[in-house]
Every structure is written in structure tokens, then in C-alpha cells.
Motif scaffolding. Structure first.
Motif, PDB file in Angstrom:
ATOM      1  N   SER A  17     -74.759 -53.525  72.288  1.00 52.09           N
ATOM      2  CA  SER A  17     -74.908 -54.806  71.680  1.00 52.09           C
ATOM      3  C   SER A  17     -74.259 -54.747  70.246  1.00 52.09           C
ATOM      4  O   SER A  17     -74.251 -53.742  69.615  1.00 52.09           O
ATOM      5  CB  SER A  17     -76.451 -55.286  71.553  1.00 52.09           C
ATOM      6  OG  SER A  17     -77.176 -54.131  70.725  1.00 52.09           O
ATOM      7  N   GLU A  18     -74.295 -55.863  69.634  1.00 47.86           N
ATOM      8  CA  GLU A  18     -73.982 -56.035  68.130  1.00 47.86           C
ATOM      9  C   GLU A  18     -74.904 -55.272  67.335  1.00 47.86           C
ATOM     10  O   GLU A  18     -74.420 -54.628  66.415  1.00 47.86           O
ATOM     11  CB  GLU A  18     -73.665 -57.438  67.591  1.00 47.86           C
ATOM     12  CG  GLU A  18     -72.455 -58.340  68.472  1.00 47.86           C
ATOM     13  CD  GLU A  18     -72.707 -59.633  67.919  1.00 47.86           C
ATOM     14  OE1 GLU A  18     -73.495 -59.904  67.017  1.00 47.86           O
ATOM     15  OE2 GLU A  18     -71.629 -60.649  68.316  1.00 47.86           O
ATOM     16  N   MET A  19     -76.110 -55.384  67.549  1.00 44.07           N
ATOM     17  CA  MET A  19     -77.189 -54.923  66.879  1.00 44.07           C
ATOM     18  C   MET A  19     -77.057 -53.274  67.084  1.00 44.07           C
ATOM     19  O   MET A  19     -77.001 -52.543  65.791  1.00 44.07           O
ATOM     20  CB  MET A  19     -78.424 -55.066  67.053  1.00 44.07           C
ATOM     21  CG  MET A  19     -79.736 -54.712  66.537  1.00 44.07           C
ATOM     22  SD  MET A  19     -79.493 -54.864  64.509  1.00 44.07           S
ATOM     23  CE  MET A  19     -79.901 -56.701  64.542  1.00 44.07           C
ATOM     24  N   ALA A  20     -76.828 -52.720  68.186  1.00 46.52           N
ATOM     25  CA  ALA A  20     -76.525 -51.093  68.052  1.00 46.52           C
ATOM     26  C   ALA A  20     -75.474 -50.704  67.433  1.00 46.52           C
ATOM     27  O   ALA A  20     -75.726 -49.762  66.837  1.00 46.52           O
ATOM     28  CB  ALA A  20     -76.589 -50.852  69.754  1.00 46.52           C
ATOM     29  N   ASP A  21     -74.464 -51.372  67.559  1.00 44.77           N
ATOM     30  CA  ASP A  21     -73.154 -51.079  66.732  1.00 44.77           C
ATOM     31  C   ASP A  21     -73.540 -51.125  65.299  1.00 44.77           C
ATOM     32  O   ASP A  21     -73.111 -50.300  64.499  1.00 44.77           O
ATOM     33  CB  ASP A  21     -72.005 -51.871  67.182  1.00 44.77           C
ATOM     34  CG  ASP A  21     -71.327 -51.679  68.422  1.00 44.77           C
ATOM     35  OD1 ASP A  21     -71.739 -50.799  69.062  1.00 44.77           O
ATOM     36  OD2 ASP A  21     -70.781 -52.541  68.812  1.00 44.77           O
ATOM     37  N   LEU A  22     -74.307 -52.196  64.656  1.00 45.53           N
ATOM     38  CA  LEU A  22     -74.561 -52.341  63.483  1.00 45.53           C
ATOM     39  C   LEU A  22     -75.573 -51.280  63.016  1.00 45.53           C
ATOM     40  O   LEU A  22     -75.509 -50.515  61.769  1.00 45.53           O
ATOM     41  CB  LEU A  22     -75.266 -53.498  63.134  1.00 45.53           C
ATOM     42  CG  LEU A  22     -75.627 -53.869  61.833  1.00 45.53           C
ATOM     43  CD1 LEU A  22     -74.431 -53.812  60.764  1.00 45.53           C
ATOM     44  CD2 LEU A  22     -76.596 -55.088  61.690  1.00 45.53           C
ATOM     45  N   MET A  23     -76.379 -50.888  63.936  1.00 46.51           N
ATOM     46  CA  MET A  23     -77.324 -49.775  63.448  1.00 46.51           C
ATOM     47  C   MET A  23     -76.461 -48.519  63.170  1.00 46.51           C
ATOM     48  O   MET A  23     -76.879 -47.568  62.450  1.00 46.51           O
ATOM     49  CB  MET A  23     -78.458 -49.673  64.505  1.00 46.51           C
ATOM     50  CG  MET A  23     -79.681 -50.596  64.440  1.00 46.51           C
ATOM     51  SD  MET A  23     -80.650 -50.638  63.224  1.00 46.51           S
ATOM     52  CE  MET A  23     -81.222 -52.233  63.173  1.00 46.51           C
ATOM     53  N   ARG A  24     -75.568 -48.202  64.363  1.00 46.18           N
ATOM     54  CA  ARG A  24     -74.911 -46.837  64.125  1.00 46.18           C
ATOM     55  C   ARG A  24     -74.145 -47.102  62.603  1.00 46.18           C
ATOM     56  O   ARG A  24     -73.961 -45.919  62.037  1.00 46.18           O
ATOM     57  CB  ARG A  24     -73.942 -46.650  65.395  1.00 46.18           C
ATOM     58  CG  ARG A  24     -74.768 -46.378  66.446  1.00 46.18           C
ATOM     59  CD  ARG A  24     -73.830 -46.176  67.709  1.00 46.18           C
ATOM     60  NE  ARG A  24     -74.523 -46.046  68.876  1.00 46.18           N
ATOM     61  CZ  ARG A  24     -74.591 -46.948  69.947  1.00 46.18           C
ATOM     62  NH1 ARG A  24     -74.198 -48.091  69.660  1.00 46.18           N
ATOM     63  NH2 ARG A  24     -75.391 -46.715  70.780  1.00 46.18           N
ATOM     64  N   THR A  25     -73.390 -48.193  62.344  1.00 41.64           N
ATOM     65  CA  THR A  25     -72.944 -48.150  61.261  1.00 41.64           C
ATOM     66  C   THR A  25     -73.590 -47.979  59.703  1.00 41.64           C
ATOM     67  O   THR A  25     -73.203 -47.244  59.001  1.00 41.64           O
ATOM     68  CB  THR A  25     -72.018 -49.465  61.069  1.00 41.64           C
ATOM     69  OG1 THR A  25     -71.163 -49.822  62.070  1.00 41.64           O
ATOM     70  CG2 THR A  25     -71.242 -49.633  59.763  1.00 41.64           C
ATOM     71  N   MET A  26     -74.954 -48.643  59.992  1.00 43.81           N
ATOM     72  CA  MET A  26     -75.745 -48.480  58.896  1.00 43.81           C
ATOM     73  C   MET A  26     -76.191 -47.049  58.767  1.00 43.81           C
ATOM     74  O   MET A  26     -76.308 -46.540  57.727  1.00 43.81           O
ATOM     75  CB  MET A  26     -77.032 -49.433  59.181  1.00 43.81           C
ATOM     76  CG  MET A  26     -76.584 -50.872  58.898  1.00 43.81           C
ATOM     77  SD  MET A  26     -78.007 -51.947  58.923  1.00 43.81           S
ATOM     78  CE  MET A  26     -79.241 -51.595  60.402  1.00 43.81           C
TER      79      MET A  26
ATOM     80  N   CYS B 114     -87.976 -50.084  68.961  1.00 40.81           N
ATOM     81  CA  CYS B 114     -87.048 -49.167  69.612  1.00 40.81           C
ATOM     82  C   CYS B 114     -87.050 -47.648  69.066  1.00 40.81           C
ATOM     83  O   CYS B 114     -86.468 -47.413  67.942  1.00 40.81           O
ATOM     84  CB  CYS B 114     -85.451 -49.884  69.373  1.00 40.81           C
ATOM     85  SG  CYS B 114     -84.310 -48.619  70.241  1.00 40.81           S
ATOM     86  N   THR B 115     -87.683 -46.918  69.768  1.00 44.34           N
ATOM     87  CA  THR B 115     -88.396 -45.666  69.320  1.00 44.34           C
ATOM     88  C   THR B 115     -87.387 -44.581  69.139  1.00 44.34           C
ATOM     89  O   THR B 115     -87.328 -43.501  68.561  1.00 44.34           O
ATOM     90  CB  THR B 115     -89.639 -45.194  69.678  1.00 44.34           C
ATOM     91  OG1 THR B 115     -89.471 -44.994  71.141  1.00 44.34           O
ATOM     92  CG2 THR B 115     -90.626 -46.126  69.305  1.00 44.34           C
ATOM     93  N   GLY B 116     -86.363 -44.773  70.146  1.00 39.77           N
ATOM     94  CA  GLY B 116     -85.542 -43.641  70.547  1.00 39.77           C
ATOM     95  C   GLY B 116     -84.820 -43.162  69.205  1.00 39.77           C
ATOM     96  O   GLY B 116     -84.461 -42.031  68.983  1.00 39.77           O
ATOM     97  N   PRO B 117     -84.359 -44.049  68.313  1.00 40.98           N
ATOM     98  CA  PRO B 117     -83.480 -43.518  66.806  1.00 40.98           C
ATOM     99  C   PRO B 117     -84.063 -42.705  65.970  1.00 40.98           C
ATOM    100  O   PRO B 117     -83.734 -42.422  65.032  1.00 40.98           O
ATOM    101  CB  PRO B 117     -82.675 -44.847  66.490  1.00 40.98           C
ATOM    102  CG  PRO B 117     -82.895 -45.658  67.570  1.00 40.98           C
ATOM    103  CD  PRO B 117     -84.189 -45.524  68.397  1.00 40.98           C
TER     104      PRO B 117
ATOM    105  N   TYR C  27     -75.136 -55.064  55.430  1.00 39.37           N
ATOM    106  CA  TYR C  27     -76.410 -55.039  55.960  1.00 39.37           C
ATOM    107  C   TYR C  27     -77.094 -56.187  56.170  1.00 39.37           C
ATOM    108  O   TYR C  27     -78.064 -56.456  57.182  1.00 39.37           O
ATOM    109  CB  TYR C  27     -77.220 -54.045  54.933  1.00 39.37           C
ATOM    110  CG  TYR C  27     -76.786 -52.829  54.623  1.00 39.37           C
ATOM    111  CD1 TYR C  27     -77.258 -51.863  55.587  1.00 39.37           C
ATOM    112  CD2 TYR C  27     -75.993 -52.217  53.724  1.00 39.37           C
ATOM    113  CE1 TYR C  27     -77.033 -50.585  55.516  1.00 39.37           C
ATOM    114  CE2 TYR C  27     -75.681 -50.859  53.545  1.00 39.37           C
ATOM    115  CZ  TYR C  27     -76.028 -50.032  54.456  1.00 39.37           C
ATOM    116  OH  TYR C  27     -75.824 -48.955  54.349  1.00 39.37           O
ATOM    117  N   TYR C  28     -76.481 -57.335  55.730  1.00 38.91           N
ATOM    118  CA  TYR C  28     -77.101 -58.695  55.903  1.00 38.91           C
ATOM    119  C   TYR C  28     -77.006 -59.099  57.522  1.00 38.91           C
ATOM    120  O   TYR C  28     -77.358 -59.948  57.993  1.00 38.91           O
ATOM    121  CB  TYR C  28     -76.242 -59.888  55.019  1.00 38.91           C
ATOM    122  CG  TYR C  28     -76.627 -59.608  53.717  1.00 38.91           C
ATOM    123  CD1 TYR C  28     -77.932 -59.706  53.345  1.00 38.91           C
ATOM    124  CD2 TYR C  28     -75.488 -59.524  52.705  1.00 38.91           C
ATOM    125  CE1 TYR C  28     -78.208 -59.720  51.930  1.00 38.91           C
ATOM    126  CE2 TYR C  28     -75.929 -59.457  51.499  1.00 38.91           C
ATOM    127  CZ  TYR C  28     -77.059 -59.360  51.023  1.00 38.91           C
ATOM    128  OH  TYR C  28     -77.644 -59.335  49.642  1.00 38.91           O
ATOM    129  N   GLY C  29     -76.097 -58.233  58.236  1.00 33.40           N
ATOM    130  CA  GLY C  29     -75.994 -58.624  59.811  1.00 33.40           C
ATOM    131  C   GLY C  29     -77.006 -58.207  60.392  1.00 33.40           C
ATOM    132  O   GLY C  29     -77.223 -58.857  61.453  1.00 33.40           O
TER     133      GLY C  29
END
Length: 110
Positions: A5-14, A97-100, A38-40
Motif C-alpha cells: 500500500s501507499e502507507m506501507a511504502d511511506l512508512m518504509r521511506t519515513m 500494526c505491531t509488526g514494525p 511526512y504529511y503523506g
């Protein structure tokens, strides 16, 4: 083929950006300016759309404030503020989402 998802990609980038930020703070280097990516956190599509509720919005707003504050505090307080941002990440991930969480905890500056 599985697409994240876009959010998963954003979280990896962050995560990657915050690893770089951590290194700069630890090395007492200039950290530059807040990155608008980060506003994403408010607009990226989630893997599970039911995650978008009032609680998520509260967590997201708190995270953004903690992230922005790193760039606004005096350099001698950046480490403390960075760890406050890490705490904000963990608080949200404990709720959703506890995994990360183990990867996020590694960001903490000791």
C-alpha cells in the motif's frame, strides 16, 4: 503479484529518512529542514482502510508534531525530541500494526 500500500511504502521511506536523521543528530551535524513527505501520513492509502478512524488521525497529528519539533528545538534538545518522535510511532503501532515495532525501537538514540 503482491503490491504494498501507499502507507506501507511511506512508512518504509519515513524509517529510512529517520535513520539518516538519527545519524546526523548523533554526529552533531546539521539536520536541515523538515521534509514535507511526512504529511503523506494523512493521505496515503492504507492496506486496511478500517485503520482510518479518529484514533488514527490523533496518532498521526501527534507524530507529525513530534517530527516537526525535531527541526525546531535547539540542537542540544534534538536527541530528546527525536526519541519523543520514536515514542509517538510506537504508540500508534501498538494500537494498530505491531509488526514494525522492533525496527522502530532501533531508531531510539541511546
Amino acid at each position: 503479484m503482491y503490491k504494498t500500500s501507499e502507507m506501507a511504502d511511506l512508512m518504509r521511506t519515513m524509517l529510512a529518512k529517520n535513520k539518516e536523521l538519527k545519524h546526523k543528530i548523533e554526529q552533531n551535524k546539521s539536520i536541515g529542514a523538515f521534509d514535507s513527505i511526512y504529511y503523506g501520513i494523512h493521505t496515503a492509502q492504507h492496506t486496511d482502510s478500517t485503520d482510518l478512524d479518529a484514533t488514527y488521525s490523533t496518532f498521526a497529528n501527534h507524530f507529525l508534531k513530534m517530527q516537526q519539533d525535531i527541526f525546531e528545538v535547539a540542537s542540544e534538545k534534538q536527541e530528546q525530541q527525536f526519541n519523543a518522535m520514536v515514542d509517538a510511532c510506537i504508540a500508534c503501532h501498538k494500537d494498530r500494526c505491531t509488526g514494525p515495532i522492533p525496527r522502530i525501537e532501533k531508531l531510539r538514540i541511546k
